[in-house]
Design a protein around this motif. Structure first.
Motif, PDB file in Angstrom:
ATOM      1  N   HIS A  76      35.773  14.776 -16.709  1.00 58.25           N
ATOM      2  CA  HIS A  76      37.217  14.959 -16.628  1.00 58.25           C
ATOM      3  C   HIS A  76      37.836  14.818 -18.014  1.00 58.25           C
ATOM      4  CE1 HIS A  76      37.113  14.327 -12.177  1.00 58.25           C
ATOM      5  NE2 HIS A  76      36.037  13.639 -12.526  1.00 58.25           N
ATOM      6  N   TRP A 127      33.999  20.958 -15.088  1.00 58.98           N
ATOM      7  CA  TRP A 127      34.865  19.929 -15.656  1.00 58.98           C
ATOM      8  C   TRP A 127      36.298  20.141 -15.166  1.00 58.98           C
ATOM      9  CZ3 TRP A 127      32.216  16.743 -19.208  1.00 58.98           C
ATOM     10  CH2 TRP A 127      30.964  17.225 -19.597  1.00 58.98           C
ATOM     11  N   ILE A 128      37.041  19.059 -15.112  1.00 59.27           N
ATOM     12  CA  ILE A 128      38.467  19.113 -14.792  1.00 59.27           C
ATOM     13  C   ILE A 128      39.261  18.800 -16.060  1.00 59.27           C
ATOM     14  CG2 ILE A 128      40.341  18.131 -13.423  1.00 59.27           C
ATOM     15  CD1 ILE A 128      38.325  19.699 -11.756  1.00 59.27           C
ATOM     16  N   TYR A 129      40.322  19.572 -16.294  1.00 59.33           N
ATOM     17  CA  TYR A 129      41.232  19.315 -17.412  1.00 59.33           C
ATOM     18  C   TYR A 129      42.655  19.400 -16.866  1.00 59.33           C
ATOM     19  CZ  TYR A 129      43.461  19.974 -22.038  1.00 59.33           C
ATOM     20  OH  TYR A 129      44.251  19.861 -23.173  1.00 59.33           O
ATOM     21  N   ASP A 131      41.920  14.560 -19.752  1.00 53.52           N
ATOM     22  CA  ASP A 131      43.364  14.518 -19.581  1.00 53.52           C
ATOM     23  C   ASP A 131      44.008  14.715 -20.947  1.00 53.52           C
ATOM     24  OD1 ASP A 131      43.005  12.066 -20.839  1.00 53.52           O
ATOM     25  OD2 ASP A 131      43.355  10.882 -19.025  1.00 53.52           O
ATOM     26  N   VAL A 148      42.691  10.672 -16.105  1.00 56.97           N
ATOM     27  CA  VAL A 148      41.321  10.775 -15.586  1.00 56.97           C
ATOM     28  C   VAL A 148      41.188   9.938 -14.318  1.00 56.97           C
ATOM     29  CG1 VAL A 148      38.911  10.157 -16.036  1.00 56.97           C
ATOM     30  CG2 VAL A 148      40.243  11.377 -17.776  1.00 56.97           C
ATOM     31  N   LEU A 165      31.317  17.536  -9.807  1.00 53.77           N
ATOM     32  CA  LEU A 165      31.987  17.579 -11.102  1.00 53.77           C
ATOM     33  C   LEU A 165      31.194  16.813 -12.148  1.00 53.77           C
ATOM     34  CD1 LEU A 165      35.618  16.875  -9.824  1.00 53.77           C
ATOM     35  CD2 LEU A 165      34.555  19.106 -10.255  1.00 53.77           C
ATOM     36  N   GLN A 199      42.647  11.870 -11.498  1.00 47.16           N
ATOM     37  CA  GLN A 199      41.776  12.997 -11.165  1.00 47.16           C
ATOM     38  C   GLN A 199      40.602  12.552 -10.298  1.00 47.16           C
ATOM     39  OE1 GLN A 199      40.543  15.228 -14.656  1.00 47.16           O
ATOM     40  NE2 GLN A 199      42.481  14.812 -15.668  1.00 47.16           N
ATOM     41  N   ARG A 200      39.974  11.458 -10.698  1.00 52.48           N
ATOM     42  CA  ARG A 200      38.815  10.981  -9.948  1.00 52.48           C
ATOM     43  C   ARG A 200      39.210  10.542  -8.536  1.00 52.48           C
ATOM     44  NH1 ARG A 200      34.127  10.162 -12.328  1.00 52.48           N
ATOM     45  NH2 ARG A 200      33.606   8.519 -10.852  1.00 52.48           N
TER      46      ARG A 200
END
Length: 228
Positions: free
Chosen positions: A145, A116-118, A147, A123, A142, A126-127
């Motif tokens: 996400h 996961w991305i934080y 944010d 978001v 991934l 990020q994508r």
């Protein structure tokens, strides 16, 4: 064992310079026109600014001030995402990712670990960042996400408790990687495992008492599930 890895972007997966020297100036140069021309999302962003700064706030001036202070207010981050989306789609922008990141992501996925991305960036941003990088399209590696809207402020323990609930695993099964000691402290207080990313090219940031690595290649693998 670790079942989920959560990653910061700036200074962790990507060089600080890629965000501060490329994305931020690109967005700043377009804030006034975006709001003034009422491009997509502008009315909602303006409403969000006035909700935070007051009904009589000068929207453009406020956004520029927030931008220059690198504040994490949601209307600004939303506008950044909208501006960057147009830049990515026009081929004027692309994500920059450290070369050690894609092999690590692939290796973790092979072990059944979810990733996961934080980030404080939206978001959407990020994508866009991970779909068009100098290392290729990494979105397929991934799982999701977060944010500051969907996850909460990055320095607050409650945000990490919330994300653990959304991911649906015990806090002790989550590994968080970041270059920011305040974020690492908050994650650890929420029961997460932590590793501080201290890259020489980003000035070897202080990660406090957290285990430190200079690249993803050095992230300990002893507690990852065995490969199927």
């Amino acid at each position: 064992m670790i079942s989920s890895v959560v990653l910061d972007i700036e200074g962790t997966t990507s060089p600080l310079s890629a965000v501060h020297d490329i994305l931020f100036p690109y967005a700043r140069d377009r804030i006034a026109d975006w709001i003034g021309d009422e491009r997509p999302g502008a009315p909602e962003v303006s409403a969000g600014v006035r909700e935070l700064a007051g009904p009589d706030a000068d929207v453009v001036a406020t956004l520029l001030d927030w931008h220059d202070q690198n504040l994490k207010h949601s209307p600004l981050k939303t506008l950044h995402g909208l501006i960057w989306e147009r830049g990515f789609l026009a081929g004027e922008l692309r994500g920059v990712v450290h070369p050690d990141v894609p092999p690590a992501l692939a290796r973790w996925r092979e072990h059944g670990v979810r990733i996961w991305i934080y980030s404080s960036g939206s978001v959407l941003a990020q994508r866009l960042w991970f779909s068009q990088t100098d290392q290729g399209d990494l979105l397929s590696l991934l799982d999701g996400h977060f944010d500051t809207v969907s996850g909460g402020p990055k320095k607050e323990v409650a945000s990490y408790q919330h994300i653990a609930g959304v991911i649906g695993v015990p806090p002790g099964d989550i590994l968080f990687l970041s270059d920011a000691v305040a974020e690492l402290d908050a994650a650890r207080a929420a029961g997460w495992r932590t590793v501080g990313v201290s890259r020489p090219e980003d000035g070897n940031p202080d990660v406090g008492t957290h285990p430190a690595v200079a690249s993803f290649e050095a992230v300990p693998h002893e507690e990852f599930p065995p490969q199927p």
